[in-house]
Design a protein around this motif. Structure first.
Motif, PDB file in Angstrom:
ATOM      1  N   LYS A  10     -19.587  28.682 -44.042  1.00  0.00           N
ATOM      2  CA  LYS A  10     -19.423  27.517 -44.371  1.00  0.00           C
ATOM      3  C   LYS A  10     -17.921  27.395 -44.572  1.00  0.00           C
ATOM      4  O   LYS A  10     -17.338  26.188 -44.500  1.00  0.00           O
ATOM      5  N   ARG A  11     -17.157  28.520 -45.222  1.00  0.00           N
ATOM      6  CA  ARG A  11     -15.828  28.320 -44.727  1.00  0.00           C
ATOM      7  C   ARG A  11     -15.100  28.074 -43.580  1.00  0.00           C
ATOM      8  O   ARG A  11     -13.904  27.256 -43.366  1.00  0.00           O
ATOM      9  N   ASP A  13     -16.568  26.517 -41.098  1.00  0.00           N
ATOM     10  CA  ASP A  13     -16.936  24.995 -40.847  1.00  0.00           C
ATOM     11  C   ASP A  13     -15.752  24.061 -41.758  1.00  0.00           C
ATOM     12  O   ASP A  13     -15.276  23.060 -41.018  1.00  0.00           O
ATOM     13  N   LYS A  14     -15.569  24.367 -42.799  1.00  0.00           N
ATOM     14  CA  LYS A  14     -14.715  23.493 -43.498  1.00  0.00           C
ATOM     15  C   LYS A  14     -13.230  23.545 -42.819  1.00  0.00           C
ATOM     16  O   LYS A  14     -12.687  22.612 -42.975  1.00  0.00           O
TER      17      LYS A  14
END
Length: 156
Positions: A10-11, A13-14
């Motif tokens: 998630k990190r 992708d952000k």
């Protein structure tokens, strides 16, 4: 204190979203075989990628969205948008683009043949974005124009 669970995916992708939110890869048939330009979508200018952006595009798989267009002599742009359902690395994107673009060309040639007014295909191109995003026809025209301006400067 509470323990936080950190999800590296998630990190990543952000961070990719932040790095690449305005970057598009543009190809136009007049640029030459296989030549592309990176264009900032917001400023509508050709931009040079930094090391992190180039690495993010080349080495990571993205959910690409591709706007493909075929331009005819009568100044019309026939287009199709392809959104990939699975993430794909940029190097693997070329065969998919080639196949989809050939389908669009065949469809346009059939439409032109049915109209029967002597119009021919003038040029073709595509705009690839490493994220799911819609693009309007007018915006795509401006991005193509920005990429072509660099070709004219190089020729001068």
């Amino acid at each position: 204190m509470t323990k936080r669970n950190h999800n590296l995916q998630k990190r990543r992708d952000k961070m990719m979203g932040i790095l690449l939110r305005t970057i598009t890869i543009v190809h136009h048939s007049t640029l030459g075989n296989g030549e592309v330009r990176t264009v900032d979508m917001k400023r509508e200018q050709v931009t040079v990628l930094d090391l992190y952006q180039a690495g993010a595009i080349a080495n990571w798989a993205h959910h690409w969205c591709i706007f493909m267009a075929v331009m005819t002599d009568d100044k019309r742009m026939h287009h199709a948008t392809v959104t990939l359902s699975a993430p794909m690395v940029q190097a693997d994107l070329v065969p998919t683009l080639e196949e989809e673009h050939q389908r669009l060309m065949a469809r346009v040639k059939i439409e032109i043949g049915l109209e029967g007014n002597g119009v021919q295909v003038h040029s073709f191109g595509w705009v690839a974005m490493p994220r799911q995003q819609d693009i309007e026809e007018e915006k795509a025209e401006r991005l193509f124009a920005a990429a072509l301006r660099t070709m004219r400067r190089a020729a001068a």
